[in-house]
Design a protein around this motif. Sequence first.
Motif, PDB file in Angstrom:
ATOM      1  N   UNK A  77       0.819  -1.215   0.000  1.00 14.06           N
ATOM      2  CA  UNK A  77       0.000   0.000   0.000  1.00 14.06           C
ATOM      3  C   UNK A  77       0.851   1.262   0.000  1.00 14.06           C
ATOM      4  N   UNK A  78       2.000   1.213   0.657  1.00 13.63           N
ATOM      5  CA  UNK A  78       2.874   2.388   0.757  1.00 13.63           C
ATOM      6  C   UNK A  78       3.369   2.861  -0.611  1.00 13.63           C
ATOM      7  N   UNK A  79       3.409   1.954  -1.580  1.00 11.26           N
ATOM      8  CA  UNK A  79       3.856   2.341  -2.932  1.00 11.26           C
ATOM      9  C   UNK A  79       2.705   2.348  -3.942  1.00 11.26           C
ATOM     10  N   UNK A  80       1.484   2.345  -3.433  1.00  9.10           N
ATOM     11  CA  UNK A  80       0.330   2.545  -4.294  1.00  9.10           C
ATOM     12  C   UNK A  80      -0.321   1.310  -4.876  1.00  9.10           C
ATOM     13  N   UNK A  81       0.045   0.127  -4.407  1.00 11.20           N
ATOM     14  CA  UNK A  81      -0.633  -1.080  -4.897  1.00 11.20           C
ATOM     15  C   UNK A  81      -2.075  -1.085  -4.391  1.00 11.20           C
ATOM     16  N   UNK A  82      -2.979  -1.505  -5.257  1.00 10.60           N
ATOM     17  CA  UNK A  82      -4.383  -1.597  -4.863  1.00 10.60           C
ATOM     18  C   UNK A  82      -4.913  -3.026  -4.960  1.00 10.60           C
ATOM     19  N   UNK A  83      -4.103  -3.930  -5.507  1.00 13.28           N
ATOM     20  CA  UNK A  83      -4.452  -5.350  -5.578  1.00 13.28           C
ATOM     21  C   UNK A  83      -3.256  -6.152  -5.087  1.00 13.28           C
ATOM     22  N   UNK A  84      -3.525  -7.143  -4.250  1.00 18.32           N
ATOM     23  CA  UNK A  84      -2.508  -8.099  -3.828  1.00 18.32           C
ATOM     24  C   UNK A  84      -2.932  -9.465  -4.339  1.00 18.32           C
ATOM     25  N   UNK A  85      -2.112 -10.029  -5.233  1.00 18.65           N
ATOM     26  CA  UNK A  85      -2.383 -11.377  -5.735  1.00 18.65           C
ATOM     27  C   UNK A  85      -1.802 -12.369  -4.749  1.00 18.65           C
ATOM     28  N   UNK A  86      -2.692 -13.082  -4.066  1.00 20.11           N
ATOM     29  CA  UNK A  86      -2.285 -14.002  -3.018  1.00 20.11           C
ATOM     30  C   UNK A  86      -3.280 -15.137  -2.902  1.00 20.11           C
ATOM     31  N   UNK A  87      -2.759 -16.280  -2.599  1.00 20.50           N
ATOM     32  CA  UNK A  87      -3.602 -17.441  -2.349  1.00 20.50           C
ATOM     33  C   UNK A  87      -3.809 -17.615  -0.846  1.00 20.50           C
ATOM     34  N   UNK A  88      -3.061 -16.862  -0.047  1.00 24.14           N
ATOM     35  CA  UNK A  88      -3.034 -17.072   1.400  1.00 24.14           C
ATOM     36  C   UNK A  88      -4.037 -16.244   2.187  1.00 24.14           C
ATOM     37  N   UNK A  89      -4.539 -15.175   1.627  1.00 22.21           N
ATOM     38  CA  UNK A  89      -5.477 -14.319   2.347  1.00 22.21           C
ATOM     39  C   UNK A  89      -6.862 -14.464   1.725  1.00 22.21           C
ATOM     40  N   UNK A  90      -7.861 -14.040   2.446  1.00 20.34           N
ATOM     41  CA  UNK A  90      -9.254 -14.249   2.026  1.00 20.34           C
ATOM     42  C   UNK A  90      -9.539 -13.588   0.686  1.00 20.34           C
ATOM     43  N   UNK A  91      -9.835 -14.411  -0.301  1.00 21.19           N
ATOM     44  CA  UNK A  91     -10.117 -13.933  -1.650  1.00 21.19           C
ATOM     45  C   UNK A  91     -11.272 -12.945  -1.634  1.00 21.19           C
ATOM     46  N   UNK A  92     -11.055 -11.796  -2.260  1.00 19.34           N
ATOM     47  CA  UNK A  92     -12.097 -10.783  -2.367  1.00 19.34           C
ATOM     48  C   UNK A  92     -12.112  -9.781  -1.226  1.00 19.34           C
ATOM     49  N   UNK A  93     -11.397 -10.065  -0.165  1.00 21.02           N
ATOM     50  CA  UNK A  93     -11.385  -9.160   0.982  1.00 21.02           C
ATOM     51  C   UNK A  93     -10.684  -7.856   0.611  1.00 21.02           C
ATOM     52  N   UNK A  94     -11.145  -6.792   1.212  1.00 26.60           N
ATOM     53  CA  UNK A  94     -10.499  -5.485   1.065  1.00 26.60           C
ATOM     54  C   UNK A  94      -9.964  -5.065   2.422  1.00 26.60           C
ATOM     55  N   UNK A  95      -8.758  -4.543   2.387  1.00 23.98           N
ATOM     56  CA  UNK A  95      -8.130  -4.021   3.595  1.00 23.98           C
ATOM     57  C   UNK A  95      -7.601  -2.636   3.248  1.00 23.98           C
ATOM     58  N   UNK A  96      -8.203  -1.619   3.822  1.00 19.01           N
ATOM     59  CA  UNK A  96      -7.883  -0.241   3.454  1.00 19.01           C
ATOM     60  C   UNK A  96      -8.080  -0.094   1.945  1.00 19.01           C
ATOM     61  N   UNK A  97      -7.017   0.224   1.206  1.00 20.62           N
ATOM     62  CA  UNK A  97      -7.143   0.393  -0.248  1.00 20.62           C
ATOM     63  C   UNK A  97      -6.656  -0.823  -1.024  1.00 20.62           C
TER      64      UNK A  97
END
Length: 148
Positions: free
Chosen positions: A107-127
């Motif tokens: 988030x600190x460098x402006x990412x708005x999507x995190x591609x991950x298999x480990x966290x809840x798919x579809x969840x939003x955390x802040x931005x």
Amino acid sequence: MTRVALDSNVLLYAELEPESDKGRCAAELVLRAAQDGVIPVQVLGEFLRVVQQRLPEAFEGAIRRAELYRTLFVTPPTTDGVLAAAAESSLKHGLQFWDAVICAAAEAVGATILLTEDLQDGRRLNNLHFLNPFSVQNRRAIDAAIGA
């Protein structure tokens, strides 16, 4: 285009299982996300630790790969500010601390999507929006974010 961050599981599938469906998908995503994509330094550390643990003979190559990733991706460090934001997110949202570090750095460098298999798919955390890169349902959103 949207700035996309990659989690260690994407790098690990590309490195350790290149012939599997997930490995091929992960390798393609790495290529497509390069240049404006984000790989937090914490992710590179996790990648190296797992390769060293699971496939020690591939560790030297993984070190070279991590160096290459640092030249092709934005690789935000784990700073004091990232640690503070991660601690707050971990406490407030119940994330594992090191996952929160990855999120805060991305988030600190402006990412708005995190591609991950480990966290809840579809969840939003802040931005930041978590998407499982191996889910067919997410293909359209991923293509829109990093191009088809």
